[in-house]
Design a protein around this motif. Structure first.
Motif, mmCIF file in Angstrom:
data_model
loop_
_atom_site.group_PDB
_atom_site.id
_atom_site.type_symbol
_atom_site.label_atom_id
_atom_site.label_comp_id
_atom_site.label_asym_id
_atom_site.label_seq_id
_atom_site.Cartn_x
_atom_site.Cartn_y
_atom_site.Cartn_z
ATOM 1 N N LEU A 71 0.821 -1.213 0.000
ATOM 2 C CA LEU A 71 0.000 0.000 0.000
ATOM 3 C C LEU A 71 0.855 1.263 0.000
ATOM 4 C CD1 LEU A 71 -2.946 -0.945 2.404
ATOM 5 C CD2 LEU A 71 -2.816 -1.093 -0.088
ATOM 6 N N MET A 107 -4.943 -0.282 -2.984
ATOM 7 C CA MET A 107 -5.364 -1.523 -3.650
ATOM 8 C C MET A 107 -6.607 -2.070 -2.967
ATOM 9 S SD MET A 107 -1.762 -3.603 -4.118
ATOM 10 C CE MET A 107 -0.282 -2.757 -4.684
ATOM 11 N N HIS A 108 -7.383 -2.838 -3.722
ATOM 12 C CA HIS A 108 -8.508 -3.545 -3.110
ATOM 13 C C HIS A 108 -8.036 -4.930 -2.679
ATOM 14 C CE1 HIS A 108 -8.979 -5.761 -6.896
ATOM 15 N NE2 HIS A 108 -8.949 -4.596 -7.524
ATOM 16 N N GLU A 159 -6.666 -7.556 -5.275
ATOM 17 C CA GLU A 159 -5.357 -7.188 -5.825
ATOM 18 C C GLU A 159 -4.263 -7.383 -4.789
ATOM 19 O OE1 GLU A 159 -3.207 -3.472 -8.202
ATOM 20 O OE2 GLU A 159 -5.175 -3.209 -7.280
ATOM 21 N N LEU A 160 -4.544 -7.028 -3.541
ATOM 22 C CA LEU A 160 -3.568 -7.223 -2.462
ATOM 23 C C LEU A 160 -3.196 -8.703 -2.342
ATOM 24 C CD1 LEU A 160 -4.629 -4.981 0.554
ATOM 25 C CD2 LEU A 160 -2.350 -5.100 -0.484
ATOM 26 N N ARG A 183 -1.071 -9.834 -5.320
ATOM 27 C CA ARG A 183 0.292 -9.312 -5.264
ATOM 28 C C ARG A 183 1.115 -9.992 -4.180
ATOM 29 N NH1 ARG A 183 1.443 -4.110 -6.945
ATOM 30 N NH2 ARG A 183 3.532 -4.605 -6.171
ATOM 31 N N VAL A 190 -11.420 -0.103 -1.368
ATOM 32 C CA VAL A 190 -9.998 0.069 -1.650
ATOM 33 C C VAL A 190 -9.303 0.470 -0.356
ATOM 34 C CG1 VAL A 190 -8.278 1.411 -2.921
ATOM 35 C CG2 VAL A 190 -10.409 0.716 -4.046
ATOM 36 N N GLN A 211 -5.937 1.991 1.642
ATOM 37 C CA GLN A 211 -4.784 2.870 1.453
ATOM 38 C C GLN A 211 -4.153 3.175 2.800
ATOM 39 O OE1 GLN A 211 -6.654 6.190 -0.510
ATOM 40 N NE2 GLN A 211 -7.053 7.266 1.417
#
Length: 208
Positions: A16, A21-22, A25-26, A29, A75, A77
């Motif tokens: 982050l 990211m949501h 996606e986290l 990754r 999302v 952050q």
């Protein structure tokens, strides 16, 4: 030793730190970047995110969906406090920074640290592995006559893997001191630092 939840938190903070990211996606990754022995489930990720929300390290925002029927996606952050916590954790150079998963994460985010910190973490990791290597070599010499050839081969594989990581770390340290970069480190595969010992290959030598 760092708990798995703490390891996930550090990885989330680092990702982050790059961009909001949501959850999907986290998770993707994390699995791609860290290459952990097992896939990180939502059951592990979301409790960590909830804990970080309560600690004000991250915050939620909503992103509108292109499809009207879909609900807005959440999302995540970093907050200012989360950014400060990530910077603090990446400046730690003690034994926790040398542990297996913690070292992997710190190495992935080495670009956010200065050379002195990188060197201290790399040198600490190398010293710890050299101690383990000496112990594993002694165990191998003592048990080779007592186990069958497959168990002995597994032990030899562990020793060779630790030796490869020590060489890899030495090359990285030399590159740092000469002002180089990871790309300058020979043809050593960056995945060679996942080292075994005498239990399953590719993760054992880190244990103990």
């Amino acid at each position: 030793m760092a708990r798995r939840g703490e390891t996930i938190e550090l990885a989330v903070l680092g990702l982050l730190h790059e961009a909001p990211m949501h959850g999907y996606e986290l998770r993707k990754r994390l699995n791609l970047m860290l290459g952990w022995g097992r896939v990180l489930s939502y059951g592990s990720l979301y409790p960590a995110l909830k804990k970080m929300l309560r600690s004000n390290l991250i915050e939620e925002t909503t992103a509108s969906s292109a499809t009207v029927s879909r609900r807005p996606r959440i999302v995540y952050q970093l907050t200012e406090q989360g950014n400060a916590e990530f910077e603090r954790l990446m400046c730690e150079v003690g034994p926790t920074a040398w542990e297996d998963d913690n070292f992997d994460i710190r190495f992935a985010f080495f670009g956010r640290t200065d050379m002195e910190i990188r060197l201290r973490v790399l040198e600490g990791r190398r010293s710890r592995l050299q101690e383990r290597l000496e112990r594993v070599q002694k165990e191998l010499a003592m048990t080779q006559q007592e186990v069958d050839r497959y168990a002995a081969e597994l032990q030899r594989h562990g020793v060779e893997s630790v030796e490869r990581e020590v060489r890899w770390l030495s090359e990285l340290i030399n590159a740092e001191r000469s002002g180089g970069a990871p790309d300058d480190v020979g043809a050593t595969d960056t995945e060679q630092h996942h080292t075994p010992e005498t239990t399953p290959p590719d993760r054992q030598a880190h244990q103990g």
